[in-house]
Write a protein that holds these residues in place. Structure first.
Motif, PDB file in Angstrom:
ATOM      1  N   ALA A 123      -1.202   6.451 -43.610  1.00 49.16           N
ATOM      2  CA  ALA A 123      -0.112   6.014 -44.483  1.00 49.16           C
ATOM      3  C   ALA A 123       1.202   5.950 -43.712  1.00 49.16           C
ATOM      4  N   GLY A 124       1.948   4.883 -43.932  1.00 53.37           N
ATOM      5  CA  GLY A 124       3.228   4.701 -43.260  1.00 53.37           C
ATOM      6  C   GLY A 124       3.143   3.994 -41.932  1.00 53.37           C
ATOM      7  N   THR A 125       1.930   3.641 -41.489  1.00 52.06           N
ATOM      8  CA  THR A 125       1.766   2.945 -40.211  1.00 52.06           C
ATOM      9  C   THR A 125       2.000   1.450 -40.385  1.00 52.06           C
ATOM     10  N   PRO A 126       2.983   0.873 -39.711  1.00 54.17           N
ATOM     11  CA  PRO A 126       3.224  -0.570 -39.830  1.00 54.17           C
ATOM     12  C   PRO A 126       2.085  -1.367 -39.173  1.00 54.17           C
ATOM     13  N   ILE A 127       1.720  -2.459 -39.792  1.00 52.58           N
ATOM     14  CA  ILE A 127       0.718  -3.347 -39.213  1.00 52.58           C
ATOM     15  C   ILE A 127       1.399  -4.267 -38.206  1.00 52.58           C
ATOM     16  N   PRO A 128       0.927  -4.323 -36.955  1.00 47.49           N
ATOM     17  CA  PRO A 128       1.497  -5.262 -35.983  1.00 47.49           C
ATOM     18  C   PRO A 128       0.878  -6.649 -36.160  1.00 47.49           C
ATOM     19  N   HIS A 129       1.454  -7.427 -37.048  1.00 48.23           N
ATOM     20  CA  HIS A 129       0.868  -8.721 -37.398  1.00 48.23           C
ATOM     21  C   HIS A 129       0.865  -9.685 -36.221  1.00 48.23           C
ATOM     22  N   ALA A 130      -0.228 -10.471 -36.135  1.00 51.37           N
ATOM     23  CA  ALA A 130      -0.336 -11.545 -35.155  1.00 51.37           C
ATOM     24  C   ALA A 130      -1.028 -12.739 -35.817  1.00 51.37           C
ATOM     25  N   GLY A 131      -0.449 -13.207 -36.906  1.00 49.99           N
ATOM     26  CA  GLY A 131      -0.982 -14.372 -37.605  1.00 49.99           C
ATOM     27  C   GLY A 131      -2.406 -14.173 -38.078  1.00 49.99           C
ATOM     28  N   ILE A 132      -3.212 -15.182 -37.886  1.00 53.91           N
ATOM     29  CA  ILE A 132      -4.607 -15.149 -38.313  1.00 53.91           C
ATOM     30  C   ILE A 132      -5.373 -14.019 -37.651  1.00 53.91           C
ATOM     31  N   LEU A 133      -5.036 -13.701 -36.421  1.00 55.12           N
ATOM     32  CA  LEU A 133      -5.807 -12.729 -35.642  1.00 55.12           C
ATOM     33  C   LEU A 133      -5.877 -11.360 -36.308  1.00 55.12           C
ATOM     34  N   THR A 134      -4.859 -10.981 -37.072  1.00 54.96           N
ATOM     35  CA  THR A 134      -4.840  -9.651 -37.687  1.00 54.96           C
ATOM     36  C   THR A 134      -5.116  -9.711 -39.190  1.00 54.96           C
ATOM     37  N   SER A 135      -5.574 -10.850 -39.678  1.00 56.52           N
ATOM     38  CA  SER A 135      -5.960 -10.933 -41.085  1.00 56.52           C
ATOM     39  C   SER A 135      -7.242 -10.144 -41.305  1.00 56.52           C
ATOM     40  N   ALA A 136      -7.251  -9.282 -42.309  1.00 60.13           N
ATOM     41  CA  ALA A 136      -8.441  -8.483 -42.601  1.00 60.13           C
ATOM     42  C   ALA A 136      -9.634  -9.370 -42.901  1.00 60.13           C
ATOM     43  N   MET A 137      -9.400 -10.521 -43.531  1.00 55.19           N
ATOM     44  CA  MET A 137     -10.506 -11.414 -43.858  1.00 55.19           C
ATOM     45  C   MET A 137     -11.073 -12.072 -42.599  1.00 55.19           C
ATOM     46  N   PHE A 138     -10.214 -12.482 -41.678  1.00 57.55           N
ATOM     47  CA  PHE A 138     -10.684 -13.049 -40.417  1.00 57.55           C
ATOM     48  C   PHE A 138     -11.488 -12.013 -39.646  1.00 57.55           C
ATOM     49  N   LEU A 139     -10.990 -10.801 -39.590  1.00 49.71           N
ATOM     50  CA  LEU A 139     -11.663  -9.738 -38.834  1.00 49.71           C
ATOM     51  C   LEU A 139     -13.000  -9.362 -39.465  1.00 49.71           C
ATOM     52  N   ASN A 140     -13.094  -9.413 -40.780  1.00 49.39           N
ATOM     53  CA  ASN A 140     -14.367  -9.108 -41.440  1.00 49.39           C
ATOM     54  C   ASN A 140     -15.342 -10.271 -41.341  1.00 49.39           C
ATOM     55  N   ARG A 141     -14.823 -11.484 -41.362  1.00 48.43           N
ATOM     56  CA  ARG A 141     -15.719 -12.650 -41.271  1.00 48.43           C
ATOM     57  C   ARG A 141     -16.359 -12.728 -39.902  1.00 48.43           C
ATOM     58  N   PHE A 142     -15.670 -12.200 -38.905  1.00 50.92           N
ATOM     59  CA  PHE A 142     -16.200 -12.197 -37.538  1.00 50.92           C
ATOM     60  C   PHE A 142     -16.137 -10.756 -37.031  1.00 50.92           C
ATOM     61  N   PRO A 143     -17.098  -9.946 -37.455  1.00 50.39           N
ATOM     62  CA  PRO A 143     -17.009  -8.497 -37.252  1.00 50.39           C
ATOM     63  C   PRO A 143     -17.436  -8.048 -35.865  1.00 50.39           C
ATOM     64  N   THR A 144     -17.354  -6.744 -35.680  1.00 53.68           N
ATOM     65  CA  THR A 144     -17.776  -6.127 -34.426  1.00 53.68           C
ATOM     66  C   THR A 144     -18.707  -4.967 -34.736  1.00 53.68           C
ATOM     67  N   THR A 145     -19.309  -4.409 -33.697  1.00 52.64           N
ATOM     68  CA  THR A 145     -20.159  -3.216 -33.820  1.00 52.64           C
ATOM     69  C   THR A 145     -19.863  -2.305 -32.642  1.00 52.64           C
ATOM     70  N   ARG A 146     -20.498  -1.153 -32.634  1.00 54.88           N
ATOM     71  CA  ARG A 146     -20.263  -0.202 -31.537  1.00 54.88           C
ATOM     72  C   ARG A 146     -20.786  -0.728 -30.207  1.00 54.88           C
ATOM     73  N   THR A 147     -21.782  -1.588 -30.243  1.00 56.55           N
ATOM     74  CA  THR A 147     -22.316  -2.147 -28.997  1.00 56.55           C
ATOM     75  C   THR A 147     -21.719  -3.521 -28.691  1.00 56.55           C
ATOM     76  N   ASN A 148     -21.396  -4.268 -29.736  1.00 52.56           N
ATOM     77  CA  ASN A 148     -20.808  -5.591 -29.539  1.00 52.56           C
ATOM     78  C   ASN A 148     -19.391  -5.496 -28.992  1.00 52.56           C
ATOM     79  N   LEU A 149     -18.658  -4.503 -29.445  1.00 49.82           N
ATOM     80  CA  LEU A 149     -17.322  -4.200 -28.925  1.00 49.82           C
ATOM     81  C   LEU A 149     -16.389  -5.427 -28.926  1.00 49.82           C
ATOM     82  N   ASN A 150     -16.339  -6.098 -30.079  1.00 47.18           N
ATOM     83  CA  ASN A 150     -15.409  -7.217 -30.295  1.00 47.18           C
ATOM     84  C   ASN A 150     -15.724  -8.459 -29.478  1.00 47.18           C
ATOM     85  N   ARG A 151     -16.883  -8.495 -28.840  1.00 49.40           N
ATOM     86  CA  ARG A 151     -17.201  -9.692 -28.051  1.00 49.40           C
ATOM     87  C   ARG A 151     -17.429 -10.904 -28.953  1.00 49.40           C
TER      88      ARG A 151
END
Length: 794
Positions: A351-379
């Motif tokens: 709580a109280g942590t500002p989100i460092p926005h970067a347009g589409i890249l930091t949209s929760a929906m974009f990040l969930n639509r193209f997810p990561t895993t512990r082994t995939n590591l955002n690749r």
């Protein structure tokens, strides 16, 4: 001069893929085996239209190019499946620009391989050997060998495409449009609300954000600890303890609030794209915006104040007026009013942590639509960034994928095994920039996490450039967004998305070194390369105003070509139009007839993408979930939908249009229900035939965008159909004069109530009888025209 009408089918007039400056690992495209074999193209009349590029400069530049650039960009600079063309690239305007581009970003995997001296030599070679002469000649091929739609036809087509509405001042008849008028009219069209909806539709075909539109799918992705008010409407509106109408009204309110909240969250990324374009901001802001967008309803989901949002002028749903004032106040805001906000996590440990926005890249929906895993590591996220925003397919990086790529012996094969390094050295630095965002799209300061970032991942960066850690340690995507939009491939990716979205055409791939200069595939590639380069320059020179690129596409030959001129035997047949998507067809039906294709009791049209009982999926649509690709060529099932649509729409709109005052009619401004071919004595009325033919010409403009002076044979054919229906019907009545059913329209086609108010019409205003079969003649004509390819294709 003879010409050949373009027929419906795949639009492959002259297509192409890419643009970039410099040499090295700018990987893009699809596998070479997928080079469009059906993307036949036009062969220009003159053998010099596209000449073979030969080395005109000898010296170090040529050898350096062969060593470091040729494998990706081709020996003639035409590009390959893994690298873009260097002909007409945005960085190739002058030697200094190209030298700087190569020195700072090429080769992508290791920029140190080509220093300033190397870059200058390579730039001189590229500019000297791969001149713009070839692409200019290829572009001239289009101008000299195609008939292009004039301004009037272009405006009609563009307005329906971009807004789902008829063009300005076009209702009623085809009006001549000058070149200056076209520019002014396009500016007006690109400011209509429908254009921004269309733009979101185009980008959703890429990003698939509409996956989360149903029910609470988007809100369920928000962490309940971070955003404790994500489903605020459940606490704000209760129907427990209420019965009857009051319970129904409260349920209506809660469901309406849920829908507005969920949709606003689901489409944050798409709304950002529309917002940037609507405000005439540089399009680069879609990746650099330090804010996100909310309406009054999603603002509450994030725990924000809603004062200041625009209020609705009309009640939003049934029963709203019967609710108490405190509940009415919850739904008083316009859900289309989006505002810029900077979010701060509202609850939980962060709580109280500002989100460092970067347009589409930091949209929760974009990040969930193209997810990561512990082994995939955002690749996976990194791969999508390259694909969406740099027109680069990492899977097409040159190099073998041998058995040794599966390395069980090395502890860090991505850093040490050459078979792995070639890809991971490019992909992993970008993947590392996502390390502050977890598999649920939640922002977490990595330095405070119990899980350290793996040591076998490359350091955060892009194009061989390392991210400065001090400034961006917990805001890596802010840095990445700024770097992405500096890359020349961002312009190429943007134009490619627009071009495909507007024209329905997929871009061609480079033909390869073994394809001779006179081959139609190379001619096609060169010609479209020239056109897309012009669009990219228009985008950049306008200060990244996306509307400039859209106008450049609309006014360009690939959108406007409609016929082949000259020696048709020397031309491969080209497609005539793209099959309208369900959404585009849905809007067109309403625009040209005045009424949607839907059941009278339904709130949604039959082609609406969220109408599970409709025809969207059957007609080749997608839901951005399990179906993410549109069908571009009709099958038997889609043909059946077309026939049903034509039959039902013709029946539905016929009497309604005749009921309107003449000046307001979209379909029948030149005839009345009493305009018949025969009088009561059976005498033919040639003066009425003239009126009928005049109205047929109007319909061909209204429904097909076909100018009256080009409709002679089509008018004859349509009139023949009309008269045959009239004559057949009159003969049937004469044979069975007591069969009263023959003298009436089908029940569903009759008009007994006012189309706007639903009130019963006076007997004299009802449209039911059709003793002369005049109305059913028009119904047959409408049915035929709505089922014709000129209506179903663009």
């Amino acid at each position: 001069m003879k010409w050949t009408r373009i027929l419906p089918g795949p639009w492959w007039i002259l297509l192409v893929t890419v643009l970039i400056g410099g040499c090295g690992g700018n990987y893009s495209g699809m596998p070479e085996t997928e080079t469009s074999t059906d993307a036949t193209a036009v062969l220009c009349d003159t053998p010099t239209a596209v000449t073979s590029v030969t080395s005109v400069i000898s010296g170090p530049g040529q050898s350096l190019y062969a060593e470091q650039c040729e494998s990706c960009h081709g020996s003639q600079g035409e590009g390959t499946a893994s690298g873009p063309s260097l002909k007409g690239c945005t960085s190739c305007s002058d030697a200094d620009t190209l030298t700087n581009r190569i020195a700072t970003t090429m080769p992508t995997a290791d920029v140190s391989q080509c220093d300033v001296d190397c870059a200058k030599a390579v730039a001189d070679y590229i500019l000297g050997s791969f001149s713009s002469q070839n692409t200019a000649q290829a572009a001239a091929c289009v101008a000299t060998n195609f008939t292009l739609a004039d301004e009037q036809e272009t405006l009609y087509k563009a307005s329906l495409n971009l807004t789902g509405e008829l063009p300005p001042a076009s209702v009623g008849s085809a009006r001549a449009v000058a070149s200056a008028d076209l520019d002014q009219a396009l500016d007006e069209i690109l400011n209509r609300p429908g254009f921004y909806e269309r733009l979101m539709e185009i980008y959703n075909d890429l990003l698939h954000q509409d996956k989360y539109l149903p029910w609470e799918d988007a809100l369920n992705l928000l962490d309940s600890n971070d955003w404790p008010t994500r489903k605020w409407y459940n606490d704000a509106v209760s129907s427990e303890g209420f019965e009857g109408d009051e319970k129904r009204w409260r349920d209506n309110l809660r469901n309406w609030l849920r829908k507005q909240t969920n949709e606003a969250v689901a489409r944050e990324a798409l709304q950002l794209i529309a917002h940037v374009v609507r405000e005439n901001r540089p399009f680069t802001e879609i990746l650099t915006a330090d804010y996100t967008l909310v309406n009054a309803y999603s603002a509450r989901a994030y725990g924000l104040n809603v004062s200041g949002f625009r209020r609705l002028e009309t009640p939003p749903f049934e029963g709203y007026e019967n609710l108490p004032p405190e509940l009415q106040a919850l739904a008083q805001y316009d859900p289309t009013d989006f505002r810029e906000v900077r979010l701060t996590i509202a609850g939980g440990d962060y709580a109280g942590t500002p989100i460092p926005h970067a347009g589409i890249l930091t949209s929760a929906m974009f990040l969930n639509r193209f997810p990561t895993t512990r082994t995939n590591l955002n690749r996976h996220r990194a791969r999508m960034v390259f694909q969406f925003f740099l027109d680069t397919d990492i899977l097409q990086i040159p190099g073998a994928r041998p058995d040794q790529a599966v390395d069980t012996e090395n502890s860090s094969p991505t850093l040490t095994n050459p078979s792995c390094v070639s890809c991971h050295k490019i992909m992993d630095p970008v993947a590392s920039t996502f390390q502050n965002w977890d598999e649920r799209g939640r922002y977490r300061k990595r330095r405070l996490s119990r899980d350290g970032w793996p040591s076998d991942m490359y350091y955060r960066g892009l194009n061989g450039k390392l991210m400065p850690i001090e400034q961006y340690i917990d805001s890596s995507l802010v840095w990445l967004g700024k770097e992405l939009v500096k890359d020349a491939r961002f312009a190429r990716a943007t134009v490619k998305t627009l071009f495909t979205g507007i024209t329905g055409q997929e871009v061609l791939l480079p033909p390869g070194d073994d394809v001779p200069a006179e081959d139609p595939k190379r001619v096609a590639y060169e010609a479209q390369r020239a056109h897309l380069a012009e669009v990219e320059r228009a985008l950049i020179e306008s200060g990244w105003n996306l509307k400039a690129a859209v106008k450049s596409i609309i006014k360009g030959p690939f959108y406007r070509a409609k016929a082949v001129v000259g020696n048709a035997e020397k031309f491969a047949l080209v497609g005539g139009a793209q099959l309208l998507t369900p959404e585009m067809l849905d809007r067109k039906i309403t625009a040209v007839t005045g009424y949607p294709w839907k059941d009278s009791w339904a709130s949604q049209t039959k082609l609406d993408k969220l109408n599970s009982g409709g025809y969207n999926a059957l007609y080749g649509g997608m839901n951005s979930d399990e179906t993410t690709t549109r069908l571009r060529h009709p099958n038997g099932l889609m043909a059946a939908v077309q026939k049903r649509m034509a039959s039902e729409v013709a029946c539905n709109v016929l009497a309604k249009d005749f009921h309107k005052p003449v000046a307001q009619r979209l379909l029948f401004p030149h005839v009345e229900t009493t305009t018949v071919l025969y009088d009561e004595n059976g005498n033919y009325l040639p003066e009425n035939e003239a009126l009928i033919r005049k109205n047929l010409a109007h319909l061909m403009w209204q429904l097909w965008g076909q100018k009256p002076e080009e409709s002679g044979q089509d008018i004859d054919d349509a009139f023949s159909l009309y008269r045959s229906v009239v004559d057949t019907g009159r003969a049937a009545i004469e044979a069975e004069p007591r069969n009263w059913g023959l003298k009436y329209l089908h029940g569903a086609c009759r008009l007994t109530k006012d189309p706007e108010t639903g009130e019963a019409l006076a007997d004299e205003d009802k449209i039911e009888r059709d003793d002369d079969f005049a109305l059913r003649g028009w119904q047959a004509v409408l049915n035929y025209m709505l089922a014709d390819y000129r209506f179903l294709y663009e």
